[in-house]
Motif scaffolding. Structure first.
Motif, PDB file in Angstrom:
ATOM      1  N   ALA A 145     -52.676  34.696 -50.293  1.00 58.97           N
ATOM      2  CA  ALA A 145     -53.125  36.076 -50.227  1.00 58.97           C
ATOM      3  C   ALA A 145     -51.952  37.041 -50.227  1.00 58.97           C
ATOM      4  N   LEU A 146     -52.230  38.282 -50.549  1.00 63.23           N
ATOM      5  CA  LEU A 146     -51.250  39.343 -50.368  1.00 63.23           C
ATOM      6  C   LEU A 146     -50.832  39.413 -48.909  1.00 63.23           C
ATOM      7  N   ASP A 147     -49.581  39.799 -48.703  1.00 62.07           N
ATOM      8  CA  ASP A 147     -49.061  39.962 -47.348  1.00 62.07           C
ATOM      9  C   ASP A 147     -48.713  41.428 -47.138  1.00 62.07           C
ATOM     10  N   ASP A 148     -49.659  42.170 -46.583  1.00 61.36           N
ATOM     11  CA  ASP A 148     -49.425  43.608 -46.409  1.00 61.36           C
ATOM     12  C   ASP A 148     -48.443  43.916 -45.283  1.00 61.36           C
ATOM     13  N   LYS A 149     -47.962  42.866 -44.593  1.00 62.84           N
ATOM     14  CA  LYS A 149     -46.936  43.048 -43.565  1.00 62.84           C
ATOM     15  C   LYS A 149     -45.526  42.811 -44.119  1.00 62.84           C
ATOM     16  N   ALA A 150     -45.426  42.440 -45.394  1.00 64.83           N
ATOM     17  CA  ALA A 150     -44.112  42.202 -45.989  1.00 64.83           C
ATOM     18  C   ALA A 150     -43.284  43.487 -45.954  1.00 64.83           C
ATOM     19  N   PRO A 151     -41.957  43.362 -45.828  1.00 61.44           N
ATOM     20  CA  PRO A 151     -41.123  44.546 -45.634  1.00 61.44           C
ATOM     21  C   PRO A 151     -41.232  45.589 -46.730  1.00 61.44           C
ATOM     22  N   LEU A 152     -41.464  45.151 -47.985  1.00 65.29           N
ATOM     23  CA  LEU A 152     -41.469  46.095 -49.109  1.00 65.29           C
ATOM     24  C   LEU A 152     -42.849  46.195 -49.761  1.00 65.29           C
ATOM     25  N   PHE A 153     -43.887  45.816 -49.048  1.00 70.27           N
ATOM     26  CA  PHE A 153     -45.233  45.794 -49.617  1.00 70.27           C
ATOM     27  C   PHE A 153     -45.643  47.146 -50.178  1.00 70.27           C
ATOM     28  N   ASP A 154     -45.271  48.213 -49.506  1.00 69.03           N
ATOM     29  CA  ASP A 154     -45.691  49.550 -49.932  1.00 69.03           C
ATOM     30  C   ASP A 154     -45.118  49.953 -51.284  1.00 69.03           C
TER      31      ASP A 154
END
Length: 310
Positions: free
Chosen positions: A46-55
């Protein structure tokens, strides 16, 4: 790519059987079939919306939920399929997946013939590609490069140099140079041929092959007289060809930038990956990957977009 993306492994040819494209499993950092279960099915990541550069990811990539990355996996140690495996591994795989992890996006790999990568990039079939492609101004008209490594060039030829090839631009007049269709070798052989003709000698000839296994077999058997090779992996091809070959510097070619490629309309995704590349430089991952694969010689301290000037 360039001739640099050509294979370092004879064994890889079997993975590129007729029919061309074979879809691989979603991956985590490392070996691309690492998420496959014992039954052979892939574990969805799954996508990891907590990743440092997700935004930084474009919304349409988030909506898609996966990044489709093309490569031709016959390029050891960069991107290759080991004997008996269906997945791919190599330093390009590790670097791409490390960047994707920073952005929180899983990677889906596609095996693609090298001369089809730019076509797929322009059509939007792939989100990105990483296959040791040489950054050239002409190619920059088709795709954008994030240059992340550089490499020098040598000839690989039969032990003892029976044809007397030299390092000069007119050092292989009347001889045959082999490489993979779509590689950067045509530019170099054109330079060699022009120099030979200007000197009143027979032109150098390029012989193209569908994959690098065929090319390597051609030089070991004497069907061609030499091939181009990256300076950082001479030991690999010597091992894979039974130590039948030796290297000779190419004096007329400077080191070149190699890059991962992106569609020219996807600047937001390209810029996100440049930020991710800088992040893995800063946290030491980039250096760790190069050390793991013994390719520190390709280290490019300052990556950038479309760095090639010719």
């Amino acid at each position: 790519m360039s001739f640099y993306r050509t294979t370092f492994a004879l064994r890889a040819a079997a993975t590129l059987a007729a029919g061309g494209l074979a879809l691989l499993a979603f991956t985590g950092c490392g070996v691309s079939d690492s998420t496959a279960t014992a039954g052979g099915s892939a574990t969805a990541v799954a996508l990891d919306d907590k990743a440092p550069l997700f935004d930084l990811l474009p919304q349409k990539v988030k909506d898609k939920g996966v990044l489709t990355v093309a490569t031709q996996p016959d390029f050891e140690p960069a991107n290759f399929t080991p004997a008996g495996s269906t997945g791919i591994q190599g330093y390009n795989v590790d670097l791409m997946e490390s960047m994707a992890k920073q952005l929180g996006i899983p990677v889906k790999w596609e095996k693609v013939p090298f001369d089809q990568i730019l076509i797929g990039m322009q059509s939007g079939k792939f989100d990105a590609a990483i296959a040791g492609m040489t950054d050239r101004k002409k190619r920059q008209e088709q795709v954008d490069f994030i240059d992340y490594q550089w490499a020098g060039t040598v000839f690989m030829l039969q032990k003892g140099n029976p044809k007397g090839i030299t390092s000069a631009v007119d050092g292989a007049c009347g001889l045959k140079i082999g490489d993979v269709k779509g590689s950067d070798a045509k530019r170099l052989v054109d330079m060699m041929a022009a120099a030979c003709v200007a000197a009143g000698k027979p032109a150098t000839e390029l012989v193209s092959f569908p994959n690098s296994s065929d090319k390597n077999l051609a030089v070991t058997s004497g069907r061609v007289d030499a091939i181009f090779w990256p300076d950082m992996a001479v030991s690999v091809i010597q091992r894979e060809t039974g130590d039948k070959l030796e290297s000779l510097p190419v004096d007329f070619e400077q080191k070149v930038y190699l890059g991962m490629t992106f569609n020219k309309e996807q600047t937001e995704l390209r810029d996100a990956f440049l930020t991710a590349l800088k992040a893995i430089h800063e946290d030491g991952t980039y250096d760790e990957v190069l050390k793991k694969w013994d390719v520190e010689v390709i280290d490019l301290d300052t990556p950038g977009i479309n760095l090639a000037e010719k």
